[in-house]
Design an enzyme around this catalytic site. Structure first.
Site, PDB file in Angstrom:
ATOM      1  N   ASN A 223      -5.852 -11.883   4.553  1.00 15.02           N
ATOM      2  CA  ASN A 223      -5.680 -11.626   3.118  1.00 15.02           C
ATOM      3  C   ASN A 223      -4.576 -10.612   2.794  1.00 15.02           C
ATOM      4  OD1 ASN A 223      -7.053  -9.379   3.942  1.00 15.02           O
ATOM      5  ND2 ASN A 223      -8.667  -9.499   2.407  1.00 15.02           N
TER       6      ASN A 223
ATOM      7  N   GLU B 147      -8.785   7.405   5.748  1.00 17.30           N
ATOM      8  CA  GLU B 147      -7.902   6.355   6.283  1.00 17.30           C
ATOM      9  C   GLU B 147      -6.464   6.863   6.454  1.00 17.30           C
ATOM     10  OE1 GLU B 147      -8.576   2.967   3.708  1.00 17.30           O
ATOM     11  OE2 GLU B 147     -10.561   2.629   4.557  1.00 17.30           O
TER      12      GLU B 147
ATOM     13  N   TYR C  35     -12.017  -0.076  11.460  1.00 18.67           N
ATOM     14  CA  TYR C  35     -12.983  -0.957  10.795  1.00 18.67           C
ATOM     15  C   TYR C  35     -14.421  -0.750  11.300  1.00 18.67           C
ATOM     16  CZ  TYR C  35      -9.482  -3.715   8.253  1.00 18.67           C
ATOM     17  OH  TYR C  35      -8.503  -4.134   7.375  1.00 18.67           O
TER      18      TYR C  35
ATOM     19  N   ARG D 244      -2.912 -10.807  -3.331  1.00 16.15           N
ATOM     20  CA  ARG D 244      -3.721 -11.774  -2.570  1.00 16.15           C
ATOM     21  C   ARG D 244      -3.669 -13.169  -3.181  1.00 16.15           C
ATOM     22  NH1 ARG D 244      -8.424  -7.370  -1.463  1.00 16.15           N
ATOM     23  NH2 ARG D 244      -7.851  -6.766   0.661  1.00 16.15           N
TER      24      ARG D 244
ATOM     25  N   HIS E  40      -4.701  -4.480   2.944  1.00 10.45           N
ATOM     26  CA  HIS E  40      -5.913  -3.664   2.863  1.00 10.45           C
ATOM     27  C   HIS E  40      -5.609  -2.495   1.940  1.00 10.45           C
ATOM     28  CE1 HIS E  40      -9.281  -1.058   3.947  1.00 10.45           C
ATOM     29  NE2 HIS E  40      -8.386  -0.089   3.986  1.00 10.45           N
TER      30      HIS E  40
ATOM     31  N   THR F  36     -10.876  -9.607  -2.568  1.00 12.39           N
ATOM     32  CA  THR F  36     -10.807  -9.832  -1.107  1.00 12.39           C
ATOM     33  C   THR F  36     -10.556 -11.297  -0.785  1.00 12.39           C
ATOM     34  OG1 THR F  36     -12.356  -8.016  -0.803  1.00 12.39           O
ATOM     35  CG2 THR F  36     -12.067  -9.491   1.070  1.00 12.39           C
TER      36      THR F  36
ATOM     37  N   LYS G 276      -0.874  -6.591   6.237  1.00  8.65           N
ATOM     38  CA  LYS G 276      -1.552  -7.160   7.411  1.00  8.65           C
ATOM     39  C   LYS G 276      -0.676  -8.177   8.162  1.00  8.65           C
ATOM     40  CE  LYS G 276      -6.254  -6.542   5.659  1.00  8.65           C
ATOM     41  NZ  LYS G 276      -7.565  -7.212   5.480  1.00  8.65           N
TER      42      LYS G 276
HETATM   43  P1  CMP Z   1     -10.181  -5.355   4.074  1.00  5.45           P
HETATM   44  O1  CMP Z   1      -9.972  -4.848   2.703  1.00  5.45           O
HETATM   45  O2  CMP Z   1      -9.151  -5.021   5.082  1.00  5.45           O
HETATM   46  O3  CMP Z   1     -11.591  -4.835   4.616  1.00  5.45           O
HETATM   47  C1  CMP Z   1     -12.372  -5.556   5.548  1.00  5.45           C
HETATM   48  C2  CMP Z   1     -11.811  -6.884   5.862  1.00  5.45           C
HETATM   49  O4  CMP Z   1     -12.699  -7.791   6.453  1.00  5.45           O
HETATM   50  C3  CMP Z   1     -11.405  -7.574   4.576  1.00  5.45           C
HETATM   51  O5  CMP Z   1     -10.292  -6.940   4.010  1.00  5.45           O
HETATM   52  C4  CMP Z   1     -11.196  -8.997   5.039  1.00  5.45           C
HETATM   53  O6  CMP Z   1      -9.905  -9.205   5.556  1.00  5.45           O
HETATM   54  C5  CMP Z   1     -12.201  -9.076   6.174  1.00  5.45           C
HETATM   55  N1  CMP Z   1     -13.296  -9.955   5.772  1.00  5.45           N
HETATM   56  C6  CMP Z   1     -14.169  -9.742   4.787  1.00  5.45           C
HETATM   57  N2  CMP Z   1     -15.039 -10.777   4.704  1.00  5.45           N
HETATM   58  C7  CMP Z   1     -14.666 -11.639   5.676  1.00  5.45           C
HETATM   59  C8  CMP Z   1     -15.172 -12.883   6.100  1.00  5.45           C
HETATM   60  N3  CMP Z   1     -16.230 -13.446   5.501  1.00  5.45           N
HETATM   61  N4  CMP Z   1     -14.558 -13.494   7.134  1.00  5.45           N
HETATM   62  C9  CMP Z   1     -13.487 -12.905   7.748  1.00  5.45           C
HETATM   63  N5  CMP Z   1     -12.983 -11.718   7.378  1.00  5.45           N
HETATM   64  C10 CMP Z   1     -13.566 -11.101   6.353  1.00  5.45           C
END
Ligand code: CMP
Length: 140
Positions: A114, A128, A51, A104, A117, A93, A11
């Site tokens: 983070n 995906e 997304y 992470r 993905h 996450t 990311k």
């Molecule tokens: P990802 O695995 O890419 O899938 C969805 C993404 O949403 C997740 O990683 C986070 O980066 C993001 N995400 C999930 N929860 C939150 C949150 N509470 N605030 C901001 N971003 C979030």
């Protein structure tokens, strides 16, 4: 367990801090092989489409803006039990909840920024992968 393919994104927070190689090293150390990789600057349409499952979430707008803020590296990873293995090496996450040694835990800045993905199921991995790659771009 079978050989699987999964989808990964390095990311913007990680590419911006020049951590692409560090993230790939963690993936490779875990036994995953990069069989496709490209650095792209995602469009808003791509980020919203990718997304779409999160579009009702309060963080959707923030997530899309973040994903288009800097380049990302989209990848296909191959290996034994690749979907679960990738999620294991990524960590939770929320980096505060991630296990020691995970990507992470070591690199993520927050739950939003983070660093990586990874697909959450084999079914989503296929969707995906097809979102970003043509079959001929994957060289196993
Ligand atoms: P990802 O695995 O890419 O899938 C969805 C993404 O949403 C997740 O990683 C986070 O980066 C993001 N995400 C999930 N929860 C939150 C949150 N509470 N605030 C901001 N971003 C979030």
């Amino acid at each position: 367990m079978a050989i699987q393919r999964t989808f990964s994104i390095i990311k913007p927070d990680a590419t911006k801090r020049n951590l692409t190689g560090a993230v790939v090293a963690k993936l490779e150390e875990a036994g995953l092989r990069v069989v496709a990789s490209k650095r792209i600057h995602m469009t808003k349409d791509q980020a919203e489409g990718f997304y779409a499952v999160h579009k009702e979430r309060p963080f959707f707008g923030e997530l899309v803006e973040f994903m288009i803020s800097e380049p990302v590296v989209v990848q296909v990873l191959e290996g034994e039990d690749a979907v679960a293995k990738n999620r294991e090496v990524m960590g939770a996450t929320n980096p505060e909840e991630a296990d020691a040694g995970t990507i992470r835990k070591e690199y993520a800045l927050s739950i939003g920024e983070n660093s990586v993905h990874g697909s959450d199921s084999l079914e989503n991995a296929e969707i995906e992968i097809n979102f970003f790659f043509k079959p001929e771009e994957i060289v196993g």
